[in-house]
Design a protein around this motif. Structure first.
Motif, PDB file in Angstrom:
ATOM      1  N   ASP A  28       0.816  -1.223   0.000  1.00 56.22           N
ATOM      2  CA  ASP A  28       0.000   0.000   0.000  1.00 56.22           C
ATOM      3  C   ASP A  28       0.846   1.267   0.000  1.00 56.22           C
ATOM      4  OD1 ASP A  28      -2.305  -1.459  -0.038  1.00 56.22           O
ATOM      5  OD2 ASP A  28      -2.623  -1.386   2.133  1.00 56.22           O
ATOM      6  N   ASP A  29       1.972   1.263   0.726  1.00 57.06           N
ATOM      7  CA  ASP A  29       2.791   2.473   0.814  1.00 57.06           C
ATOM      8  C   ASP A  29       3.698   2.656  -0.403  1.00 57.06           C
ATOM      9  OD1 ASP A  29       4.522   0.409   1.274  1.00 57.06           O
ATOM     10  OD2 ASP A  29       5.472   1.307   3.051  1.00 57.06           O
ATOM     11  N   ARG A  30       3.558   1.801  -1.409  1.00 57.63           N
ATOM     12  CA  ARG A  30       4.363   1.918  -2.628  1.00 57.63           C
ATOM     13  C   ARG A  30       3.575   2.516  -3.783  1.00 57.63           C
ATOM     14  NH1 ARG A  30       9.151   2.075  -1.875  1.00 57.63           N
ATOM     15  NH2 ARG A  30      10.045   0.555  -3.316  1.00 57.63           N
ATOM     16  N   LEU A  31       2.359   2.989  -3.508  1.00 61.64           N
ATOM     17  CA  LEU A  31       1.503   3.583  -4.544  1.00 61.64           C
ATOM     18  C   LEU A  31       0.859   4.837  -3.983  1.00 61.64           C
ATOM     19  CD1 LEU A  31      -0.240   0.289  -5.712  1.00 61.64           C
ATOM     20  CD2 LEU A  31       1.437   1.582  -7.043  1.00 61.64           C
ATOM     21  N   MET A  32       0.824   5.904  -4.787  1.00 66.54           N
ATOM     22  CA  MET A  32       0.259   7.173  -4.335  1.00 66.54           C
ATOM     23  C   MET A  32      -1.155   7.403  -4.850  1.00 66.54           C
ATOM     24  SD  MET A  32       2.650   8.324  -2.421  1.00 66.54           S
ATOM     25  CE  MET A  32       2.188  10.027  -2.129  1.00 66.54           C
ATOM     26  N   ILE A  33      -1.606   6.609  -5.827  1.00 66.03           N
ATOM     27  CA  ILE A  33      -2.997   6.695  -6.268  1.00 66.03           C
ATOM     28  C   ILE A  33      -3.602   5.292  -6.182  1.00 66.03           C
ATOM     29  CG2 ILE A  33      -2.451   8.619  -7.821  1.00 66.03           C
ATOM     30  CD1 ILE A  33      -3.043   6.720 -10.180  1.00 66.03           C
ATOM     31  N   ASN A  34      -4.881   5.196  -6.450  1.00 66.78           N
ATOM     32  CA  ASN A  34      -5.633   3.950  -6.323  1.00 66.78           C
ATOM     33  C   ASN A  34      -4.927   2.791  -7.043  1.00 66.78           C
ATOM     34  OD1 ASN A  34      -7.671   1.893  -6.619  1.00 66.78           O
ATOM     35  ND2 ASN A  34      -9.214   3.461  -6.166  1.00 66.78           N
ATOM     36  N   ARG A  35      -4.676   1.684  -6.314  1.00 70.84           N
ATOM     37  CA  ARG A  35      -3.978   0.559  -6.923  1.00 70.84           C
ATOM     38  C   ARG A  35      -4.802  -0.072  -8.045  1.00 70.84           C
ATOM     39  NH1 ARG A  35      -1.504  -3.054  -4.433  1.00 70.84           N
ATOM     40  NH2 ARG A  35      -1.511  -2.190  -2.336  1.00 70.84           N
ATOM     41  N   ASP A  36      -6.127   0.121  -8.042  1.00 70.03           N
ATOM     42  CA  ASP A  36      -7.003  -0.497  -9.044  1.00 70.03           C
ATOM     43  C   ASP A  36      -7.181   0.359 -10.292  1.00 70.03           C
ATOM     44  OD1 ASP A  36      -7.396  -2.631  -7.327  1.00 70.03           O
ATOM     45  OD2 ASP A  36      -9.184  -1.749  -6.425  1.00 70.03           O
ATOM     46  N   VAL A  37      -6.331   1.385 -10.472  1.00 71.89           N
ATOM     47  CA  VAL A  37      -6.539   2.312 -11.590  1.00 71.89           C
ATOM     48  C   VAL A  37      -6.560   1.590 -12.935  1.00 71.89           C
ATOM     49  CG1 VAL A  37      -4.062   2.883 -11.574  1.00 71.89           C
ATOM     50  CG2 VAL A  37      -5.644   4.380 -12.755  1.00 71.89           C
ATOM     51  N   VAL A  38      -5.680   0.624 -13.137  1.00 70.23           N
ATOM     52  CA  VAL A  38      -5.612  -0.051 -14.440  1.00 70.23           C
ATOM     53  C   VAL A  38      -6.803  -0.992 -14.613  1.00 70.23           C
ATOM     54  CG1 VAL A  38      -4.229  -1.541 -15.929  1.00 70.23           C
ATOM     55  CG2 VAL A  38      -3.110   0.170 -14.495  1.00 70.23           C
ATOM     56  N   GLU A  39      -7.203  -1.683 -13.547  1.00 70.64           N
ATOM     57  CA  GLU A  39      -8.380  -2.548 -13.639  1.00 70.64           C
ATOM     58  C   GLU A  39      -9.636  -1.721 -13.889  1.00 70.64           C
ATOM     59  OE1 GLU A  39      -8.599  -5.983 -10.943  1.00 70.64           O
ATOM     60  OE2 GLU A  39      -6.701  -5.259 -10.084  1.00 70.64           O
ATOM     61  N   ASP A  40      -9.750  -0.573 -13.206  1.00 71.56           N
ATOM     62  CA  ASP A  40     -10.910   0.294 -13.434  1.00 71.56           C
ATOM     63  C   ASP A  40     -10.900   0.878 -14.846  1.00 71.56           C
ATOM     64  OD1 ASP A  40     -11.652  -0.273 -10.901  1.00 71.56           O
ATOM     65  OD2 ASP A  40     -11.577   1.770 -10.120  1.00 71.56           O
ATOM     66  N   LEU A  41      -9.698   1.134 -15.360  1.00 76.05           N
ATOM     67  CA  LEU A  41      -9.586   1.616 -16.744  1.00 76.05           C
ATOM     68  C   LEU A  41     -10.158   0.587 -17.716  1.00 76.05           C
ATOM     69  CD1 LEU A  41      -8.433   3.550 -18.928  1.00 76.05           C
ATOM     70  CD2 LEU A  41      -6.260   2.299 -18.721  1.00 76.05           C
ATOM     71  N   MET A  42      -9.802  -0.684 -17.535  1.00 75.13           N
ATOM     72  CA  MET A  42     -10.323  -1.728 -18.421  1.00 75.13           C
ATOM     73  C   MET A  42     -11.822  -1.931 -18.207  1.00 75.13           C
ATOM     74  SD  MET A  42      -7.326  -4.632 -18.662  1.00 75.13           S
ATOM     75  CE  MET A  42      -6.826  -4.702 -16.933  1.00 75.13           C
ATOM     76  N   GLY A  43     -12.263  -1.825 -16.968  1.00 77.41           N
ATOM     77  CA  GLY A  43     -13.694  -1.968 -16.708  1.00 77.41           C
ATOM     78  C   GLY A  43     -14.509  -0.884 -17.374  1.00 77.41           C
ATOM     79  N   GLN A  44     -14.032   0.358 -17.309  1.00 79.44           N
ATOM     80  CA  GLN A  44     -14.770   1.448 -17.950  1.00 79.44           C
ATOM     81  C   GLN A  44     -14.725   1.329 -19.466  1.00 79.44           C
ATOM     82  OE1 GLN A  44     -14.709   5.546 -16.428  1.00 79.44           O
ATOM     83  NE2 GLN A  44     -14.072   6.200 -18.470  1.00 79.44           N
ATOM     84  N   LEU A  45     -13.592   0.891 -20.004  1.00 79.05           N
ATOM     85  CA  LEU A  45     -13.493   0.728 -21.453  1.00 79.05           C
ATOM     86  C   LEU A  45     -14.483  -0.336 -21.946  1.00 79.05           C
ATOM     87  CD1 LEU A  45     -12.140   1.563 -24.055  1.00 79.05           C
ATOM     88  CD2 LEU A  45     -10.273  -0.013 -23.560  1.00 79.05           C
ATOM     89  N   GLU A  46     -14.660  -1.406 -21.184  1.00 77.60           N
ATOM     90  CA  GLU A  46     -15.646  -2.431 -21.542  1.00 77.60           C
ATOM     91  C   GLU A  46     -17.051  -1.833 -21.580  1.00 77.60           C
ATOM     92  OE1 GLU A  46     -17.100  -6.313 -22.460  1.00 77.60           O
ATOM     93  OE2 GLU A  46     -15.041  -5.567 -22.392  1.00 77.60           O
ATOM     94  N   VAL A  47     -17.376  -1.001 -20.600  1.00 75.36           N
ATOM     95  CA  VAL A  47     -18.685  -0.349 -20.579  1.00 75.36           C
ATOM     96  C   VAL A  47     -18.849   0.560 -21.796  1.00 75.36           C
ATOM     97  CG1 VAL A  47     -20.172   1.255 -19.316  1.00 75.36           C
ATOM     98  CG2 VAL A  47     -18.892  -0.495 -18.067  1.00 75.36           C
ATOM     99  N   SER A  48     -17.779   1.249 -22.173  1.00 72.85           N
ATOM    100  CA  SER A  48     -17.831   2.108 -23.367  1.00 72.85           C
ATOM    101  C   SER A  48     -18.094   1.291 -24.623  1.00 72.85           C
ATOM    102  CB  SER A  48     -16.526   2.899 -23.517  1.00 72.85           C
ATOM    103  OG  SER A  48     -16.360   3.809 -22.460  1.00 72.85           O
ATOM    104  N   PHE A  49     -17.491   0.090 -24.712  1.00 71.99           N
ATOM    105  CA  PHE A  49     -17.733  -0.791 -25.860  1.00 71.99           C
ATOM    106  C   PHE A  49     -19.204  -1.225 -25.894  1.00 71.99           C
ATOM    107  CE2 PHE A  49     -13.186  -2.640 -26.631  1.00 71.99           C
ATOM    108  CZ  PHE A  49     -12.754  -1.375 -26.995  1.00 71.99           C
ATOM    109  N   VAL A  50     -19.733  -1.548 -24.741  1.00 69.77           N
ATOM    110  CA  VAL A  50     -21.124  -2.004 -24.666  1.00 69.77           C
ATOM    111  C   VAL A  50     -22.087  -0.878 -25.014  1.00 69.77           C
ATOM    112  CG1 VAL A  50     -22.920  -2.863 -23.119  1.00 69.77           C
ATOM    113  CG2 VAL A  50     -20.605  -3.824 -22.997  1.00 69.77           C
TER     114      VAL A  50
END
Length: 471
Positions: free
Chosen positions: A71-93
């Motif tokens: 946790d102390d090795r990241l300054m923003i949300n660790r799930d940023v890349v997973e959320d990026l792919m999740g939102q892109l999937e919604v955009s495709f749909v």
């Protein structure tokens, strides 16, 4: 040899690194097979099924790496890349984007360099509630040391998504995805520790870009790296503080081969050229004809193209018909040469550009905005390109000042030239008309004079005319 004005730091990755080798270790194939992001992305995963490398596979590697970091090795949300792919999937749909521009963000003192981007589904994908893009001003010709790239990758892993675009269409290093509160620390780290300034965005001068130039290319007719660096340093105010009707791009091509496509992608295109004669080595011409020398530097190897035919491959392909091969001698009517480089590229051992070199300046290229795509128009047929380039800066300043005064909002300078006409543009900038400005000069014999340029003006005494032209 080109040397920057500002002393460059000799970066040492071991002094700048943030992560250990173990933390940066790529996951194994077994780990990737077992890894599943927290969203179902069937449409996105189809992009992994083709024969080519997929950005989806790369994003999964990054997502798994971030999941394993403390946790102390990241300054923003660790799930940023997973959320990026999740939102892109919604955009495709949904068949529409879910990014929005929710305001202007940046760093103190700069009006550009950061592109604000927010998700319109922040509750569903909190890791990309903010997903700002940072543009970094790439070095001339994009020469990097691995220490710099490693240190930058560490910084972006810590304070951003870890996702890069090398490079954007303007040329910048693109750092994709961070939160607003990280912008100032990123800026401070880049400028103070990595000696890298942010680039341009918005209605300002965009980051200048050049080809590899004399660093590696035998055809470069001026020092593109030096000129790109000088213009970047000289126009810092225009680069960082928006003052134009719209974006403005410089691109520097060392020769008419155009390896950065400046003639199609920049508001001001600087292309290396020559104004004396092409140099001809007649012995080398015979070497190509005899098959002793390989045409095009061997770039067409791998297929039997048959015996080299100088008429078919060189003389008949000259767009202005200025070449002849007679009685074993190749001749060129240099006054009609249009500098296409085809003959030089085909027979580089036999033909070389002239030695009286400089640049041509073309103005007005762009991708579709208001009036559709257009190529640049030749404005200055020839100008010497020698430090400190004061003659070139004066021409640039004249054109920019006119555009600032006359350009409409979101109107590129090329669109303004279309609107007011090339003659009016040249006159307002104090640039002399030249034969090269005539569209298809070999087909169009008409010159439109102004009354003040014609002795006696438009009003003539018909009787006096008939006395001088009696039948």
């Amino acid at each position: 040899m080109f040397k920057p004005k500002v002393p460059q730091k000799d970066l040492n990755y071991q002094e700048l690194r943030i992560y250990t080798d173990e933390e940066l270790q790529n996951p194994s194939d077994e780990e990737l097979k077992e890894f599943k992001i927290k969203y179902d992305i069937p449409m996105l995963e189809q992009l992994e099924s083709g024969p080519w490398p997929s950005f989806v596979a790369d994003l999964k590697v990054e997502a798994l790496r971030r999941r394993k970091l403390a946790d102390d090795r990241l300054m923003i949300n660790r799930d940023v890349v997973e959320d990026l792919m999740g939102q892109l999937e919604v955009s495709f749909v949904d068949g529409e984007t879910h990014w929005k521009h929710g305001g202007i963000v940046g760093v103190n003192g700069y009006g550009g360099g950061v592109i604000g981007r927010y998700s319109d589904l922040p509750d569903k994908f909190p890791g990309v509630a903010h997903f700002h893009t940072v543009r970094l001003n790439q070095p001339a010709s994009k020469f990097y040391k691995s220490d710099f790239l490693r240190a930058l990758a560490d910084l972006w892993e810590l304070r951003g998504s870890g996702v890069f675009n090398m490079h954007g269409s303007t040329g910048d290093i693109i750092l994709l995805g961070t939160f607003t509160e990280q912008l100032e620390p990123i800026f401070q780290e880049c400028t103070h520790h990595l000696s890298q300034d942010i680039g341009g965005s918005g209605s300002n001068l965009r980051t200048p870009e050049c080809c590899v130039g004399k660093a590696r290319c035998e055809f470069a007719l001026y020092d593109t790296q030096e000129m790109c660096y000088e213009m970047t340093m000289h126009y810092q105010d225009e680069l960082h503080r928006p003052m134009f009707p719209y974006k403005f791009k410089f691109k520097f091509d060392g020769c008419p081969n155009g390896c950065v496509a400046s003639i199609a992608r920049s508001d001001l295109s600087f292309i290396g050229t020559w104004r004396d004669n092409i140099r001809i080595d007649q012995d080398a011409v015979q070497g190509y004809i005899a098959g002793d020398l390989i045409p095009a530097g061997g770039s067409h190897r791998g297929r039997d193209w048959g015996k080299f035919d100088i008429y078919k491959e060189v003389v008949d392909r000259c767009p202005s018909g200025c070449m002849k091969y007679e009685d074993g001698v190749l001749t060129i009517d240099d006054a009609n040469c249009v500098r296409c480089m085809h003959c030089i590229n085909t027979m580089p051992r036999a033909l070389r550009p002239g030695t009286d070199t400089g640049i041509s300046i073309l103005c007005g290229a762009k991708a579709p905005i208001l009036e559709g795509a257009q190529m640049a128009t030749l404005i200055v047929p020839f100008m010497k390109a020698e430090p400190p380039y004061d003659n070139i800066k004066e021409a640039i300043n004249r054109m920019q000042e006119l555009w600032i005064e006359e350009g409409k909002n979101r109107e590129r300078i090329g669109e303004m030239i279309q609107r007011i006409g090339l003659p009016a543009f040249l006159e307002a900038c104090g640039l002399p008309p030249a034969p090269q400005h005539v569209w298809r000069p070999r087909e169009n014999p008409y010159i439109f004079w102004k009354e003040e340029d014609v002795p006696g003006g438009w009003k003539r005494d018909i009787n006096d005319y008939r006395k001088r032209h009696a039948r």
